[in-house]
Motif scaffolding. Structure first.
Motif, PDB file in Angstrom:
ATOM      1  N   SER A 144      10.803  87.609 -31.144  1.00  0.00           N
ATOM      2  CA  SER A 144       9.628  87.703 -30.274  1.00  0.00           C
ATOM      3  C   SER A 144       8.413  87.055 -30.935  1.00  0.00           C
ATOM      4  CB  SER A 144       9.325  89.165 -29.939  1.00  0.00           C
ATOM      5  OG  SER A 144      10.425  89.758 -29.290  1.00  0.00           O
ATOM      6  N   LEU A 145       8.216  87.364 -32.220  1.00  0.00           N
ATOM      7  CA  LEU A 145       7.041  86.828 -32.919  1.00  0.00           C
ATOM      8  C   LEU A 145       7.136  85.311 -33.104  1.00  0.00           C
ATOM      9  CD1 LEU A 145       6.288  89.512 -35.684  1.00  0.00           C
ATOM     10  CD2 LEU A 145       5.381  89.348 -33.351  1.00  0.00           C
ATOM     11  N   ALA A 146       8.371  84.803 -33.114  1.00  0.00           N
ATOM     12  CA  ALA A 146       8.540  83.361 -33.326  1.00  0.00           C
ATOM     13  C   ALA A 146       7.830  82.544 -32.257  1.00  0.00           C
ATOM     14  CB  ALA A 146      10.030  83.018 -33.359  1.00  0.00           C
ATOM     15  N   GLY A 147       7.640  83.125 -31.068  1.00  0.00           N
ATOM     16  CA  GLY A 147       6.988  82.395 -29.986  1.00  0.00           C
ATOM     17  C   GLY A 147       5.471  82.449 -30.022  1.00  0.00           C
ATOM     18  N   ALA A 148       4.916  83.250 -30.904  1.00  0.00           N
ATOM     19  CA  ALA A 148       3.461  83.443 -30.913  1.00  0.00           C
ATOM     20  C   ALA A 148       2.752  82.233 -31.509  1.00  0.00           C
ATOM     21  CB  ALA A 148       3.103  84.699 -31.701  1.00  0.00           C
ATOM     22  N   THR A 149       1.686  81.805 -30.840  1.00  0.00           N
ATOM     23  CA  THR A 149       0.891  80.694 -31.369  1.00  0.00           C
ATOM     24  C   THR A 149      -0.231  81.202 -32.276  1.00  0.00           C
ATOM     25  OG1 THR A 149      -0.448  80.778 -29.356  1.00  0.00           O
ATOM     26  CG2 THR A 149       1.346  79.172 -29.411  1.00  0.00           C
ATOM     27  N   PHE A 150      -0.186  82.484 -32.606  1.00  0.00           N
ATOM     28  CA  PHE A 150      -1.200  83.090 -33.474  1.00  0.00           C
ATOM     29  C   PHE A 150      -0.470  83.808 -34.614  1.00  0.00           C
ATOM     30  CE2 PHE A 150      -0.164  85.563 -29.728  1.00  0.00           C
ATOM     31  CZ  PHE A 150       0.278  86.762 -30.249  1.00  0.00           C
ATOM     32  N   PRO A 151      -1.130  83.965 -35.771  1.00  0.00           N
ATOM     33  CA  PRO A 151      -0.480  84.673 -36.878  1.00  0.00           C
ATOM     34  C   PRO A 151      -0.423  86.180 -36.629  1.00  0.00           C
ATOM     35  CG  PRO A 151      -2.708  83.999 -37.493  1.00  0.00           C
ATOM     36  CD  PRO A 151      -2.446  83.415 -36.124  1.00  0.00           C
ATOM     37  N   VAL A 152       0.642  86.825 -37.112  1.00  0.00           N
ATOM     38  CA  VAL A 152       0.792  88.284 -37.022  1.00  0.00           C
ATOM     39  C   VAL A 152       0.918  88.813 -38.448  1.00  0.00           C
ATOM     40  CG1 VAL A 152       2.153  90.182 -36.067  1.00  0.00           C
ATOM     41  CG2 VAL A 152       1.960  88.013 -34.802  1.00  0.00           C
ATOM     42  N   VAL A 153       0.090  89.799 -38.776  1.00  0.00           N
ATOM     43  CA  VAL A 153       0.020  90.300 -40.151  1.00  0.00           C
ATOM     44  C   VAL A 153       0.398  91.778 -40.219  1.00  0.00           C
ATOM     45  CG1 VAL A 153      -1.745  88.629 -40.859  1.00  0.00           C
ATOM     46  CG2 VAL A 153      -2.471  90.830 -39.884  1.00  0.00           C
ATOM     47  N   CYS A 154       0.830  92.207 -41.405  1.00  0.00           N
ATOM     48  CA  CYS A 154       1.056  93.632 -41.651  1.00  0.00           C
ATOM     49  C   CYS A 154       1.156  93.848 -43.155  1.00  0.00           C
ATOM     50  CB  CYS A 154       2.321  94.127 -40.965  1.00  0.00           C
ATOM     51  SG  CYS A 154       2.541  95.907 -41.188  1.00  0.00           S
ATOM     52  N   ALA A 155       0.274  94.672 -43.693  1.00  0.00           N
ATOM     53  CA  ALA A 155       0.141  94.808 -45.148  1.00  0.00           C
ATOM     54  C   ALA A 155       0.887  96.002 -45.721  1.00  0.00           C
ATOM     55  CB  ALA A 155      -1.341  94.906 -45.528  1.00  0.00           C
ATOM     56  N   ASN A 156       1.516  96.825 -44.867  1.00  0.00           N
ATOM     57  CA  ASN A 156       2.173  98.004 -45.453  1.00  0.00           C
ATOM     58  C   ASN A 156       3.633  98.190 -45.046  1.00  0.00           C
ATOM     59  OD1 ASN A 156       1.195  98.841 -42.865  1.00  0.00           O
ATOM     60  ND2 ASN A 156       1.296 100.981 -43.500  1.00  0.00           N
ATOM     61  N   ILE A 157       4.269  97.111 -44.603  1.00  0.00           N
ATOM     62  CA  ILE A 157       5.725  97.145 -44.387  1.00  0.00           C
ATOM     63  C   ILE A 157       6.347  96.041 -45.251  1.00  0.00           C
ATOM     64  CG2 ILE A 157       7.623  96.843 -42.746  1.00  0.00           C
ATOM     65  CD1 ILE A 157       6.066  99.390 -42.192  1.00  0.00           C
ATOM     66  N   ALA A 158       7.284  96.454 -46.104  1.00  0.00           N
ATOM     67  CA  ALA A 158       7.891  95.516 -47.051  1.00  0.00           C
ATOM     68  C   ALA A 158       9.402  95.494 -46.887  1.00  0.00           C
ATOM     69  CB  ALA A 158       7.540  95.923 -48.477  1.00  0.00           C
ATOM     70  N   LYS A 159       9.998  94.320 -47.161  1.00  0.00           N
ATOM     71  CA  LYS A 159      11.456  94.249 -47.181  1.00  0.00           C
ATOM     72  C   LYS A 159      11.982  95.020 -48.393  1.00  0.00           C
ATOM     73  CE  LYS A 159      11.350  89.683 -46.279  1.00  0.00           C
ATOM     74  NZ  LYS A 159      11.815  88.299 -46.029  1.00  0.00           N
ATOM     75  N   SER A 160      11.211  94.944 -49.495  1.00  0.00           N
ATOM     76  CA  SER A 160      11.510  95.823 -50.630  1.00  0.00           C
ATOM     77  C   SER A 160      10.221  96.060 -51.405  1.00  0.00           C
ATOM     78  CB  SER A 160      12.590  95.217 -51.528  1.00  0.00           C
ATOM     79  OG  SER A 160      12.107  94.028 -52.109  1.00  0.00           O
ATOM     80  N   LEU A 161      10.126  97.240 -52.003  1.00  0.00           N
ATOM     81  CA  LEU A 161       8.899  97.606 -52.701  1.00  0.00           C
ATOM     82  C   LEU A 161       8.943  97.103 -54.138  1.00  0.00           C
ATOM     83  CD1 LEU A 161       8.275 101.303 -51.520  1.00  0.00           C
ATOM     84  CD2 LEU A 161       7.384  99.163 -50.550  1.00  0.00           C
ATOM     85  N   GLY A 162       7.798  96.601 -54.607  1.00  0.00           N
ATOM     86  CA  GLY A 162       7.651  96.255 -56.016  1.00  0.00           C
ATOM     87  C   GLY A 162       6.946  97.388 -56.746  1.00  0.00           C
ATOM     88  N   ALA A 163       6.492  97.091 -57.972  1.00  0.00           N
ATOM     89  CA  ALA A 163       5.847  98.129 -58.778  1.00  0.00           C
ATOM     90  C   ALA A 163       4.493  98.530 -58.195  1.00  0.00           C
ATOM     91  CB  ALA A 163       5.685  97.632 -60.214  1.00  0.00           C
ATOM     92  N   SER A 164       3.858  97.622 -57.457  1.00  0.00           N
ATOM     93  CA  SER A 164       2.587  97.924 -56.809  1.00  0.00           C
ATOM     94  C   SER A 164       2.583  97.187 -55.472  1.00  0.00           C
ATOM     95  CB  SER A 164       1.418  97.459 -57.685  1.00  0.00           C
ATOM     96  OG  SER A 164       1.386  96.049 -57.687  1.00  0.00           O
ATOM     97  N   PRO A 165       1.665  97.548 -54.561  1.00  0.00           N
ATOM     98  CA  PRO A 165       1.696  96.916 -53.237  1.00  0.00           C
ATOM     99  C   PRO A 165       1.677  95.387 -53.274  1.00  0.00           C
ATOM    100  CG  PRO A 165       0.236  98.811 -53.183  1.00  0.00           C
ATOM    101  CD  PRO A 165       0.673  98.649 -54.621  1.00  0.00           C
ATOM    102  N   THR A 166       0.900  94.811 -54.165  1.00  0.00           N
ATOM    103  CA  THR A 166       0.816  93.345 -54.173  1.00  0.00           C
ATOM    104  C   THR A 166       2.071  92.696 -54.741  1.00  0.00           C
ATOM    105  OG1 THR A 166      -0.409  93.476 -56.256  1.00  0.00           O
ATOM    106  CG2 THR A 166      -1.713  93.198 -54.243  1.00  0.00           C
ATOM    107  N   GLU A 167       2.976  93.527 -55.288  1.00  0.00           N
ATOM    108  CA  GLU A 167       4.261  92.992 -55.774  1.00  0.00           C
ATOM    109  C   GLU A 167       5.391  93.237 -54.775  1.00  0.00           C
ATOM    110  OE1 GLU A 167       4.509  93.738 -60.368  1.00  0.00           O
ATOM    111  OE2 GLU A 167       3.072  95.150 -59.470  1.00  0.00           O
ATOM    112  N   ASP A 168       5.050  93.821 -53.609  1.00  0.00           N
ATOM    113  CA  ASP A 168       6.072  94.062 -52.584  1.00  0.00           C
ATOM    114  C   ASP A 168       6.552  92.734 -52.001  1.00  0.00           C
ATOM    115  OD1 ASP A 168       5.619  96.744 -52.977  1.00  0.00           O
ATOM    116  OD2 ASP A 168       4.524  97.060 -51.091  1.00  0.00           O
ATOM    117  N   ASP A 169       7.817  92.734 -51.583  1.00  0.00           N
ATOM    118  CA  ASP A 169       8.362  91.594 -50.841  1.00  0.00           C
ATOM    119  C   ASP A 169       8.096  91.886 -49.362  1.00  0.00           C
ATOM    120  OD1 ASP A 169       9.779  89.454 -49.839  1.00  0.00           O
ATOM    121  OD2 ASP A 169      11.754  90.331 -50.267  1.00  0.00           O
TER     122      ASP A 169
END
Ligand code: MN
Ligand code: MG
Length: 652
Positions: A140-165
């Motif tokens: 669904s998002l692939a069709g969007a002509t605008f960026p979609v963001v989300c800062a608290n869902i990760a494919k895997s967690l790192g040691a801190s939020p900025t290290e999350d995948d």
């Protein structure tokens, strides 16, 4: 459309004369007016159409909200348009795409197609974006002509939020040009960062477990916002698909917008998820808020209702400050697409934008066909003519769907393993609604639009945790539906006309009888009237008398769990689960997943026998055809009332 600026600060356009916002008029040479426009919780509402009711409605639809955009853009020298999430699910068009048409690689989701026509600058994810799974979301998002963001869902967690995948980019930085008060153009870097309630891990466990993980909203913000500042953001706007709740931060909180607004480096906050309006008197007195100033922790904030009901606006007067820009003053507003008169009548204040309608015209027609077509079938008639005198299939299906859903939601929680009961009441059961005001779905195909008939209100599902003693008192409260009947009475009037049917909860998962010879323990408003009264007799769980100390989960709705009707045991204190889903959506999902539903009333409650006693009650005349098949009660016709109801006699 071309606009020309007149001397008096009005723009003459096709929409007539538009007053420029004071910030645009007032901006000095080193200042600029930047307007941020918010839509939120669209839930696939593009057409102004109620697909459940199968009729047009003036109160919803992005096509209507879009009519405000042109004017709102014209009022401001510089504007951004942002969506705050919950766009993919929440009406039959969303279900049609997910359950029927599907999303293949390269398919365009209609709500995205509609959004693409309006030039959104960005969007964040809402919790409902996960309802149909990650692959559906991705396509669904692939069709969007605008960026979609989300800062608290990760494919895997790192040691801190900025290290999350991360699943999606946590933020986007827009390099825009703003026009200042002297008409000169300057670069500006606006950072947009998105957040979703971490509860999605529970709500959509079957799609998310093992695939993604969630972080606390405030923890993620504290980690990412400084990085955005380092990358040269002049302004940071939080796209918080989270409600306005307590001001104190609690780890993992669902409605975290107030503590989030307090995070250093965030300049403004768009909120949502609660389907409410900010600024408005709804939020008067909330800690950390100033509803008059439209601020959350002194930062400008907004919440734009739901289903396109409002366009949220944050207006910033910004000033060049050395190398960058800072906010010097601001206003917030939620502008509605309709007005409500003193008599509650609705007046549309806008017309739909044809280009937005055109973007989903095909899917609109397909959705109409979908709601009118069978999605499952019922092998028992779903009617409510006898819902107040016997266990009833129209209440049973609601009860079954709620219990089915709550059982899934309790998995993995501390409440897993507790017995699950389900409480439901007949909403359409005559009374002030008149003799035609009953649910009546015949045996055979069930269409989506029938579900509106089964579940009248857009309630959401909740679960409370109660004791066996509270289960009994809950039922005592319900039993106020009936007048006290003297043993041996002939044709006594059974129903208490001042007791609304929506407060006649039947609880499934237990069996019981109602002794009408007893007075009601509770009055019509839930006040204790007869402390020693016991109308509920032979209350059994699992074949044995209920243990007053045993704990149970009861599936119910937000009205009841919020204290509606003052039911013992149903309160915010006993609430252990607040679902993001409406009871209606849950019933649809239940029918779609089961294919055939057999909502035969299980006869789990009945009146206790009273020898030589008969009572009279009224119901819709069309109920006569079903009178023979009502379980656990002896019914005969007894004429007509002078208000058009059919009368029936029960021998107790
Ligand atoms: Mn929502
Ligand atoms: Mg039942």
């Amino acid at each position: 459309m071309s606009l020309s600026l007149s001397r008096r600060g009005f723009l003459a356009g096709t929409a007539g004369l538009i007053a420029l916002h004071p910030f645009s008029l007032r901006a000095a040479a080193n200042q600029a007016h930047l307007r941020i426009m918010e839509t939120t919780d669209l839930h696939v509402h593009v057409y102004p159409y109620d697909y459940y009711g199968d009729r047009p409605t003036d109160t919803v639809g992005l096509a209507r909200t879009a009519a405000l955009i042109e004017e709102i853009r014209a009022e401001a020298t510089n504007a951004l348009l942002i969506d705050n999430g919950d766009f993919l699910q929440g009406n039959p068009m969303g279900d049609y795409i997910a359950y029927e048409r599907g999303m293949k690689e390269g398919d365009m989701h209609p709500v995205i197609a509609a959004m693409n026509t309006l030039g959104f600058d960005a969007s964040t994810l809402g919790n409902h974006e996960f309802n149909y799974g990650l692959s559906f979301l991705e396509k669904s998002l692939a069709g969007a002509t605008f960026p979609v963001v989300c800062a608290n869902i990760a494919k895997s967690l790192g040691a801190s939020p900025t290290e999350d995948d991360m699943l999606l980019p946590p933020y986007v930085i827009l390099d825009h040009q703003v026009t200042d008060g002297a008409g000169e153009s300057h670069p500006i870097r606006v950072g947009l960062i998105g957040f979703v309630p971490p509860q999605v891990m529970n709500w959509d466990r079957k799609h998310l477990e093992g695939n993604v993980q969630a972080r606390d909203i405030v923890a993620a913000a504290k980690a990412w916002v400084p990085r955005m500042r380092e990358e040269g953001c002049d302004l940071v706007v939080a796209l918080s698909h989270s409600g306005i709740g307590g001001a104190e931060h609690e780890e993992g909180m669902e409605n975290a917008s107030v503590p989030l607004a307090g995070v250093e480096g965030i300049d403004a906050i768009l909120t949502g998820h609660s389907h409410l309006v900010f600024p408005s008197s709804t939020y008067d007195g909330f800690p950390g808020l100033d509803t008059a100033a439209g601020t959350i922790m002194r930062k400008p904030g907004v919440m734009a209702g739901f289903w396109g009901s409002h366009m949220g606006l944050i207006d910033l007067m910004i000033e060049r400050d050395g190398a960058g820009w800072r906010v010097v003053t601001h206003t917030s507003e939620a502008r509605p697409i309709y007005t409500r008169g003193d008599d509650r009548s609705i007046t549309a204040t806008v017309d739909s934008v044809p280009a937005v309608l055109a973007a989903v015209a095909v899917e609109h027609d397909e959705t109409l066909a979908y709601v009118r077509r069978a999605v499952g079938k019922t092998d028992a008639p779903l009617h409510s003519y006898f819902a107040l005198v016997a266990d009833d299939p129209s209440v049973q299906i609601v009860s079954n769907a709620q219990a089915w859903y709550i059982a899934q939601m309790m998995v993995g929680t501390e409440h897993e393993g507790l017995p699950i009961l389900s409480a439901a009441a007949p909403f359409k059961a005559g009374g002030r609604g008149g003799p035609e005001y009953y649910t009546d779905v015949p045996v055979g195909p069930v269409a989506i639009k029938n579900v509106a008939d089964l579940y009248l209100y857009p309630n959401t599902v909740r679960a409370v945790r109660v004791t066996g003693a509270q289960v009994k008192d809950w039922l005592e409260r319900s039993a106020g539906m009936f007048n006290q009947i003297a043993p041996g009475a002939e044709d006594a009037v059974l129903l208490n006309a001042s007791f609304p049917s929506y407060n006649f909860d039947v609880i499934d998962g237990v069996t019981y009888q109602i002794d009408l010879s007893q007075p009601s323990k509770y009055g019509v408003k839930g006040e204790l009237e007869n402390e020693g009264a016991n109308r509920i007799v032979n209350l059994m769980y699992d074949g044995a008398p209920i243990d007053p100390g045993q704990e149970f989960i009861i599936a119910t709705n937000n009205y009841r769990a919020g204290g509606g009707g003052s039911f013992p045991g149903a309160s915010p204190e006993t609430t252990v689960f607040e679902a993001p889903d409406t009871n209606r959506d849950v019933i649809v999902r239940y029918i779609v997943e089961k294919g055939t539903v057999s909502p035969r009333a299980d006869g789990n409650w009945s009146f206790a026998p009273l020898e030589g006693t008969s009572v009279i009650f009224e119901t819709g005349p069309a109920g006569a055809g079903y009178a023979d098949s009502v379980p656990g009660v002896q019914i005969e016709e007894a004429g007509m009332s002078d208000t058009g109801f059919a009368l029936f006699r029960i021998t107790l």
